[in-house]
Structures are given as structure tokens and as C-alpha cells.
Write a protein that holds these residues in place. Structure first.
Motif, PDB file in Angstrom:
ATOM      1  N   HIS A  90       3.963  -9.387   7.891  1.00 21.63           N
ATOM      2  CA  HIS A  90       4.555  -9.574   9.220  1.00 21.63           C
ATOM      3  C   HIS A  90       5.740 -10.512   9.147  1.00 21.63           C
ATOM      4  O   HIS A  90       5.709 -11.524   8.428  1.00 21.63           O
ATOM      5  N   GLU A  91       6.772 -10.216   9.915  1.00 15.73           N
ATOM      6  CA  GLU A  91       8.035 -10.952   9.866  1.00 15.73           C
ATOM      7  C   GLU A  91       7.901 -12.435  10.157  1.00 15.73           C
ATOM      8  O   GLU A  91       8.641 -13.247   9.612  1.00 15.73           O
ATOM      9  N   SER A  92       6.950 -12.848  11.009  1.00 21.06           N
ATOM     10  CA  SER A  92       6.864 -14.282  11.319  1.00 21.06           C
ATOM     11  C   SER A  92       5.487 -14.898  11.067  1.00 21.06           C
ATOM     12  O   SER A  92       5.400 -16.051  10.692  1.00 21.06           O
ATOM     13  N   SER A  93       4.424 -14.123  11.238  1.00 19.55           N
ATOM     14  CA  SER A  93       3.090 -14.711  11.093  1.00 19.55           C
ATOM     15  C   SER A  93       2.596 -14.734   9.647  1.00 19.55           C
ATOM     16  O   SER A  93       1.679 -15.472   9.319  1.00 19.55           O
ATOM     17  N   GLY A  94       3.167 -13.853   8.806  1.00 19.84           N
ATOM     18  CA  GLY A  94       2.699 -13.773   7.430  1.00 19.84           C
ATOM     19  C   GLY A  94       1.457 -12.910   7.265  1.00 19.84           C
ATOM     20  O   GLY A  94       0.971 -12.737   6.145  1.00 19.84           O
ATOM     21  N   ARG A  95       0.915 -12.356   8.355  1.00 19.15           N
ATOM     22  CA  ARG A  95      -0.250 -11.470   8.259  1.00 19.15           C
ATOM     23  C   ARG A  95       0.118 -10.226   7.466  1.00 19.15           C
ATOM     24  O   ARG A  95       1.257  -9.777   7.485  1.00 19.15           O
ATOM     25  N   ALA A  96      -0.860  -9.667   6.777  1.00 18.32           N
ATOM     26  CA  ALA A  96      -0.610  -8.523   5.902  1.00 18.32           C
ATOM     27  C   ALA A  96      -1.349  -7.275   6.392  1.00 18.32           C
ATOM     28  O   ALA A  96      -2.458  -7.367   6.929  1.00 18.32           O
ATOM     29  N   LEU A  97      -0.716  -6.126   6.183  1.00 20.27           N
ATOM     30  CA  LEU A  97      -1.343  -4.830   6.429  1.00 20.27           C
ATOM     31  C   LEU A  97      -1.511  -4.132   5.090  1.00 20.27           C
ATOM     32  O   LEU A  97      -0.609  -4.139   4.255  1.00 20.27           O
ATOM     33  N   LYS A  98      -2.664  -3.523   4.894  1.00 16.68           N
ATOM     34  CA  LYS A  98      -2.924  -2.791   3.655  1.00 16.68           C
ATOM     35  C   LYS A  98      -2.303  -1.398   3.739  1.00 16.68           C
ATOM     36  O   LYS A  98      -2.269  -0.774   4.792  1.00 16.68           O
ATOM     37  N   VAL A  99      -1.829  -0.932   2.598  1.00 17.29           N
ATOM     38  CA  VAL A  99      -1.240   0.404   2.494  1.00 17.29           C
ATOM     39  C   VAL A  99      -2.014   1.157   1.419  1.00 17.29           C
ATOM     40  O   VAL A  99      -2.217   0.641   0.326  1.00 17.29           O
ATOM     41  N   SER A 100      -2.455   2.362   1.735  1.00 14.82           N
ATOM     42  CA  SER A 100      -3.122   3.179   0.713  1.00 14.82           C
ATOM     43  C   SER A 100      -2.209   4.343   0.336  1.00 14.82           C
ATOM     44  O   SER A 100      -1.434   4.830   1.149  1.00 14.82           O
ATOM     45  N   VAL A 101      -2.309   4.754  -0.922  1.00  8.97           N
ATOM     46  CA  VAL A 101      -1.483   5.835  -1.458  1.00  8.97           C
ATOM     47  C   VAL A 101      -2.422   6.957  -1.883  1.00  8.97           C
ATOM     48  O   VAL A 101      -3.407   6.725  -2.576  1.00  8.97           O
ATOM     49  N   ARG A 102      -2.116   8.188  -1.440  1.00  4.25           N
ATOM     50  CA  ARG A 102      -2.897   9.368  -1.819  1.00  4.25           C
ATOM     51  C   ARG A 102      -1.941  10.450  -2.307  1.00  4.25           C
ATOM     52  O   ARG A 102      -0.781  10.472  -1.928  1.00  4.25           O
TER      53      ARG A 102
END
Length: 177
Positions: A19-31
């Protein structure tokens, strides 16, 4: 892959999106995107040939010369993810080639999908058929275990499987179901 040259050992790795300001992360999966041969059209306007359909677990692969070898990226945003822009890197590499780095960007909007979908779906699920096909591809678990995996996947994607998740009983007032 370029004409006349297969690309061997193609690997795709996606970093978490931050995230641009909070630093929170989102997971990305690849298939990997798999293809199904269609010999008989399902509709008079449909064509035959290879159609993209299953999303397969990712393993390094060979991209045949002159062809497109698609992959599917899924970004998983939890309910409490702050809205805004998330960025991360996607790296594509193959044997004997320089890696390619791309920037991934996802925007999380300030709303939440309902926990209980309003649109009811009805996809037929045949546990015996699923088990038979899964065993052909190396599944060694039990029928109940496989049904549980299908049920979990259906819940994650808000899909109702006819046999695995029973539809409500007949009622004069389905709003109550």
C-alpha cells in the motif's frame, strides 16, 4: 515467445503488493492458464479448437515459439485492507535469458463485498466424477477430502455447488432462504 525460439524454464514470480502509505501488503498468486480441446461447439455461433479454461498450479514451463503462454494473477485483498494503490514487482525469467521485471499496480476501492452473496449460483458438482478425474492427475486423497477442497474453493469464490452445498428447500418465500 519469439518466432523460431522456444523459451524453456519460464518462471513467473509476483511479490506482495504494498500500500502506498500504510505499508500493508496484498498477496498475489500466479497460475498457469490451461487449454481444453473443444471438438463439438456448445453453441451454433461457437468455434472448435483450444479454449482457455482451467487455472493450473504454477510450475516452470516451456513457451513454444511464436505462441502466447498466458498466466493468471489473482490479487487477494482482505476485508480490512485500506483503500488506495498497492504496488509490487513481477519477475519473468527463463533459461538463458535476461529476467524481465514489471511493476504491478492494483487499486483497492473503499467498499466491501457482502459475506453472503445476493446472486445465487448453481453449478453442478459430481463428487464421483471429480474424484475419478483428480486421480488421473495424481490426487491421492479421499473423496470427502476432495469435496472439502471444492467446497472451500466455492466459498472463496462465492459459488454454489449443487451437490456439495445444498440449495435451500422449496419455499413460497425464497427471500427467507
Amino acid at each position: 515467445a519469439p518466432e523460431g525460439k522456444d523459451l524453456a524454464g519460464v518462471t513467473v514470480r509476483a511479490a506482495e503488493l504494498i500500500h502506498e502509505s500504510s505499508g500493508r501488503a496484498l498477496k498475489v498468486s500466479v497460475r498457469r492458464v490451461g487449454y481444453v480441446p473443444v471438438r463439438i461447439p456448445t453453441h451454433y455461433e461457437s468455434l472448435t479448437g483450444l479454449y482457455p479454461d482451467p487455472l493450473l498450479p504454477f510450475e516452470p514451463f516451456i513457451a513454444a515459439a511464436g505462441t502466447c503462454a498466458p498466466v493468471w494473477l489473482s490479487v487477494h485483498a482482505p476485508v480490512d485492507a485500506p483503500s488506495g494503490i498497492y504496488q509490487g514487482m513481477l519477475e519473468i525469467e527463463w533459461t538463458y535469458g535476461e529476467p524481465i521485471e514489471l511493476t504491478l499496480e492494483a487499486t483497492v476501492l473503499d467498499f466491501e463485498l457482502p459475506a453472503r452473496p445476493r446472486l445465487k449460483t448453481d453449478f453442478e458438482f459430481d463428487a464421483d466424477n471429480a474424484l475419478s478425474w483428480s486421480k488421473r492427475f495424481g490426487y491421492t486423497g479421499t473423496a470427502d477430502g476432495l469435496s472439502g477442497l471444492y467446497g472451500t474453493m466455492a466459498l472463496e469464490h462465492r459459488v454454489t455447488l449443487r451437490e456439495a452445498i445444498a440449495l435451500p428447500p422449496e419455499s413460497a418465500d425464497y427471500a427467507e432462504s
